[in-house]
Design a protein around this motif. Sequence first.
Motif, PDB file in Angstrom:
ATOM      1  N   SER A 237       0.819  -1.220   0.000  1.00  0.00           N
ATOM      2  CA  SER A 237       0.000   0.000   0.000  1.00  0.00           C
ATOM      3  C   SER A 237       0.850   1.267   0.000  1.00  0.00           C
ATOM      4  O   SER A 237       0.543   2.223  -0.722  1.00  0.00           O
ATOM      5  CB  SER A 237      -0.963   0.001   1.188  1.00  0.00           C
ATOM      6  N   LEU A 238       1.939   1.297   0.762  1.00  0.00           N
ATOM      7  CA  LEU A 238       2.772   2.507   0.775  1.00  0.00           C
ATOM      8  C   LEU A 238       3.580   2.638  -0.519  1.00  0.00           C
ATOM      9  O   LEU A 238       3.589   3.707  -1.136  1.00  0.00           O
ATOM     10  CB  LEU A 238       3.732   2.502   1.976  1.00  0.00           C
ATOM     11  N   THR A 239       4.214   1.542  -0.919  1.00  0.00           N
ATOM     12  CA  THR A 239       5.143   1.646  -2.054  1.00  0.00           C
ATOM     13  C   THR A 239       4.450   1.673  -3.414  1.00  0.00           C
ATOM     14  O   THR A 239       5.005   2.176  -4.371  1.00  0.00           O
ATOM     15  CB  THR A 239       6.174   0.489  -2.041  1.00  0.00           C
TER      16      THR A 239
ATOM     17  N   GLY B 256       0.655   2.006  -3.625  1.00  0.00           N
ATOM     18  CA  GLY B 256      -0.699   2.551  -3.558  1.00  0.00           C
ATOM     19  C   GLY B 256      -0.720   4.036  -3.866  1.00  0.00           C
ATOM     20  O   GLY B 256       0.303   4.656  -4.141  1.00  0.00           O
ATOM     21  N   THR B 257      -1.932   4.593  -3.848  1.00  0.00           N
ATOM     22  CA  THR B 257      -2.125   6.023  -4.121  1.00  0.00           C
ATOM     23  C   THR B 257      -2.530   6.711  -2.823  1.00  0.00           C
ATOM     24  O   THR B 257      -3.260   6.143  -2.027  1.00  0.00           O
ATOM     25  CB  THR B 257      -3.251   6.188  -5.165  1.00  0.00           C
ATOM     26  N   TYR B 258      -2.068   7.954  -2.644  1.00  0.00           N
ATOM     27  CA  TYR B 258      -2.401   8.707  -1.429  1.00  0.00           C
ATOM     28  C   TYR B 258      -3.686   9.484  -1.697  1.00  0.00           C
ATOM     29  O   TYR B 258      -3.654  10.558  -2.314  1.00  0.00           O
ATOM     30  CB  TYR B 258      -1.252   9.643  -1.086  1.00  0.00           C
ATOM     31  N   THR B 259      -4.796   8.929  -1.228  1.00  0.00           N
ATOM     32  CA  THR B 259      -6.099   9.517  -1.545  1.00  0.00           C
ATOM     33  C   THR B 259      -7.137   9.100  -0.513  1.00  0.00           C
ATOM     34  O   THR B 259      -6.856   8.275   0.360  1.00  0.00           O
ATOM     35  CB  THR B 259      -6.541   9.062  -2.961  1.00  0.00           C
TER      36      THR B 259
ATOM     37  N   HIS C  39      -2.542   5.967   1.940  1.00  0.00           N
ATOM     38  CA  HIS C  39      -2.012   5.209   0.811  1.00  0.00           C
ATOM     39  C   HIS C  39      -2.833   3.928   0.713  1.00  0.00           C
ATOM     40  O   HIS C  39      -2.863   3.134   1.648  1.00  0.00           O
ATOM     41  CB  HIS C  39      -0.538   4.894   1.007  1.00  0.00           C
ATOM     42  N   THR C  40      -3.485   3.769  -0.424  1.00  0.00           N
ATOM     43  CA  THR C  40      -4.413   2.643  -0.555  1.00  0.00           C
ATOM     44  C   THR C  40      -4.231   1.942  -1.891  1.00  0.00           C
ATOM     45  O   THR C  40      -3.857   2.552  -2.891  1.00  0.00           O
ATOM     46  CB  THR C  40      -5.871   3.128  -0.405  1.00  0.00           C
TER      47      THR C  40
ATOM     48  N   CYS D 226       0.809   7.471   6.781  1.00  0.00           N
ATOM     49  CA  CYS D 226       0.788   7.906   5.383  1.00  0.00           C
ATOM     50  C   CYS D 226       1.235   9.362   5.232  1.00  0.00           C
ATOM     51  O   CYS D 226       1.950   9.715   4.299  1.00  0.00           O
ATOM     52  CB  CYS D 226      -0.613   7.735   4.799  1.00  0.00           C
TER      53      CYS D 226
ATOM     54  N   TYR E   1       4.886   9.503   5.429  1.00  0.00           N
ATOM     55  CA  TYR E   1       5.495   8.950   4.206  1.00  0.00           C
ATOM     56  C   TYR E   1       5.389   9.965   3.078  1.00  0.00           C
ATOM     57  O   TYR E   1       6.353  10.198   2.333  1.00  0.00           O
ATOM     58  CB  TYR E   1       4.793   7.644   3.839  1.00  0.00           C
ATOM     59  N   ASP E   2       4.228  10.588   2.983  1.00  0.00           N
ATOM     60  CA  ASP E   2       3.997  11.588   1.936  1.00  0.00           C
ATOM     61  C   ASP E   2       4.959  12.757   2.077  1.00  0.00           C
ATOM     62  O   ASP E   2       5.401  13.335   1.088  1.00  0.00           O
ATOM     63  CB  ASP E   2       2.543  12.072   2.029  1.00  0.00           C
TER      64      ASP E   2
END
Lengths: 461, 461
Positions: B307-309, B311-314, B330-331, B356, B359-360
């Motif tokens: 999910s982090l690496t 996925g999308t941050y939304t 991040h999903t 998240c 991370y962002d």
Amino acid sequence: MASAAADKQRTKFTLDERDIPAKWYNIQADFKTPAPPVLHPGTGQPIGPADLAPLFPMELIKQEVGTDRWVEIPDAVRDVYRLWRPSPLFRARRLEKTIGTPARIYYKYEGVSPAGSHKPNTAVAQAYYNKKEGVTRLSTETGAGQWGSALAFASQLFGLQCKVYMVKVSYQQKPYRRIMMETWGAQVVASPSTDTQAGKKVLDQDVNSPGSLGIAISEAVEDAATRDDTKYSLGSVLNHVLMHQTIIGLETKKQLEKADDEADIVIACAGGGSNFAGLSFPFAADKLTGKKKKLRLIAVEPSACPSLTKGTYTYDFGDTVGMTPLVKMHTLGHGFIPAPLHAGGLRYHGMAPLVCKLYDEGVIEAVAVPQIATFQAAMQFARSEGVIPAPEAAHAIRVVIDEAERCKKEGKRKTIVFNLSGHGHFDLGAYEQFLAGKLQDYEYPAEKIAEALRGVPQVKV
Amino acid sequence: MASAAADKQRTKFTLDERDIPAKWYNIQADFKTPAPPVLHPGTGQPIGPADLAPLFPMELIKQEVGTDRWVEIPDAVRDVYRLWRPSPLFRARRLEKTIGTPARIYYKYEGVSPAGSHKPNTAVAQAYYNKKEGVTRLSTETGAGQWGSALAFASQLFGLQCKVYMVKVSYQQKPYRRIMMETWGAQVVASPSTDTQAGKKVLDQDVNSPGSLGIAISEAVEDAATRDDTKYSLGSVLNHVLMHQTIIGLETKKQLEKADDEADIVIACAGGGSNFAGLSFPFAADKLTGKKKKLRLIAVEPSACPSLTKGTYTYDFGDTVGMTPLVKMHTLGHGFIPAPLHAGGLRYHGMAPLVCKLYDEGVIEAVAVPQIATFQAAMQFARSEGVIPAPEAAHAIRVVIDEAERCKKEGKRKTIVFNLSGHGHFDLGAYEQFLAGKLQDYEYPAEKIAEALRGVPQVKV
């Protein structure tokens, strides 16, 4: 920082790793009369070091017969102990509260070891001495798997190969214990196996034999006796094994000092005896030397395998098959086959000779408890203190609760200390049976014990 | 007393129970910009305390949105923590040696809790606040059983009833985890069950449904929403859950001081995020406040659920079914169904919003590792340090070993600290598969992730 109020609730007594005892305690030093000798089964004469040399390294043979009070723990052994020792001592405040007792209850928790019980205390020492004397491979037997796991772990850390003969019925029913041993690099076979003459002989007679601890011992001993690179390792009963376990009681005494308390009653379960000896021998020292005459030391055994409370104190074989030397102990007869108790570690026909001598001399007491009452105690403990105990350790808990109830009735503030020798993570099948009301009690009628006792060899010393 | 030579081998850094931190750390206090609000799925507007009140007690709702840096840990919670806290910090000297690295490796061992993982740190707090506000019953879901065990344990200690909806396939395949929960008095049902409308609806469509975490969440939430005596309890993702876990990192910092060392790299696995946050947030504080700019914080996820690496941050739903509020994270898309990894605790489509955000903003790093390499690391750890790690924790170990190897190549003496968040006693089936060469890797092709992401709701904030 914690508030002062919170400090009154002190629950966990930890020691720094620098406080790991530097020496084991040898109770033989405090005996008024020497322990009865071990006899050769053929000659009836005391055996010597040479008789044991094919099976054990010389340092362990020396420890077996030594009478020095203190034996130094090698640095390499202490270094491995650091992975979980000193183990914590807990005040069981929540259990006390559910009982409503004025007694103070403490438990020494040995389940924090990687193998989940007290067994690595001696496994690590045995692996070390074998390694030091050039041995490259160990053989042993295991029933439910506690001992096999401990030796697999210890062997891995000292770079020894390890072969475990696991009783076939356990091998099939307890795959997790087997996988644990394999994860630590041990080779595990179901016993009876085709790897030994002893195993083949059993399989020739019954290819579907479920195995027994007696057969597995025979296989492991044969393995060691027939290979130059291999020695045999035993997880209980022997004097040196009990001595290695005294680190439990030595730490506990230091921790009770930190708690500003002193034991009145010390309780542990007893199968082969190493669990009980480990906690109680350092306390027994105070009784033997006259420092604490009123101290009570209670060994708890299953009523389905009551070697101390219903056995005879005589010479008998250590194994079921009748191949080992003869030792003087409380025995139900080496042919006694205990019921399929969940406390697999307590299913032994005899008892460690050192424990038996203390019992015979009235230094320690023994109590036998039935299986269902034992699991009731285990549930009460799990629901108040959190830890789910191994069925073996639950035997001690049963008597702890009984003694605490007695303190309540008599209005006495005794200090009770017990050995929570392992967790029950691999025994949850037994808990399921208990919760479903399917657990049963086993009692042995006197005539059945009498029958097994008729098989005890007649020895004159 | 130990010899001076032995002291150079210091391995285990314990703290006294008086050193259990008195406060949790709330990382929101150190954010330069506030965390994105949680949105109502119908209106797209930020939700308020009233929206959450049917599910959570008010104190936890306050903690969810609070920005005070320190939140006092109630004495009653600390008193339960004493049953296993402070947990030990170990220097992994044997692992360092097998790698031959100049790096110093430390692990914080959370497997000493009665439930065997870090999960009770928040379960105990949640049970306490619910009890305090008059709640008498908790509902929750569990997959592999780590969280359900923790809440069953905590509920028992505070005298709350506990109902656990356990994903049916786990209920059938992991009976020991179920029995553990029942031993602590919880009621456990296989989900989908006939106890809820949500469960019945699924069973109407497919009576043989194996269940999923999404379905189990729906059942547990419905249970709480429809009963006055019951609240819902969640084991990860939420801000207050992550805050309760910071006790791990707070203790670790104290222990590193005792070791006279400082972390250069902090590593933990990340499924919902509470494991990673628990260890790393107190260290992240030093980075956010500019005290330690070079500190590296690494979240490790499975390459089968990245999910982090990847996925999308939304904004997306927290559950699979799409019933929860929308959170920015991040999903991989709430419809993403991860492969049947053995690390059941890491099979989550999203990630804790607080993790998240870090991370962002580049405060933390993330790495995804495949299953087989993870178990290779687990074996290396078990055979050097003894403890058999849970598959989740083994993800952290994989990256620890990789970083230690890098230190070896570059000749750097970094200090690496990781969270050994649980033992693998209930995961030995996975070890067996690994030992038999039957374990497989799962990779998700980009197009499959893209497809799942198309299901993410379009939200404008």
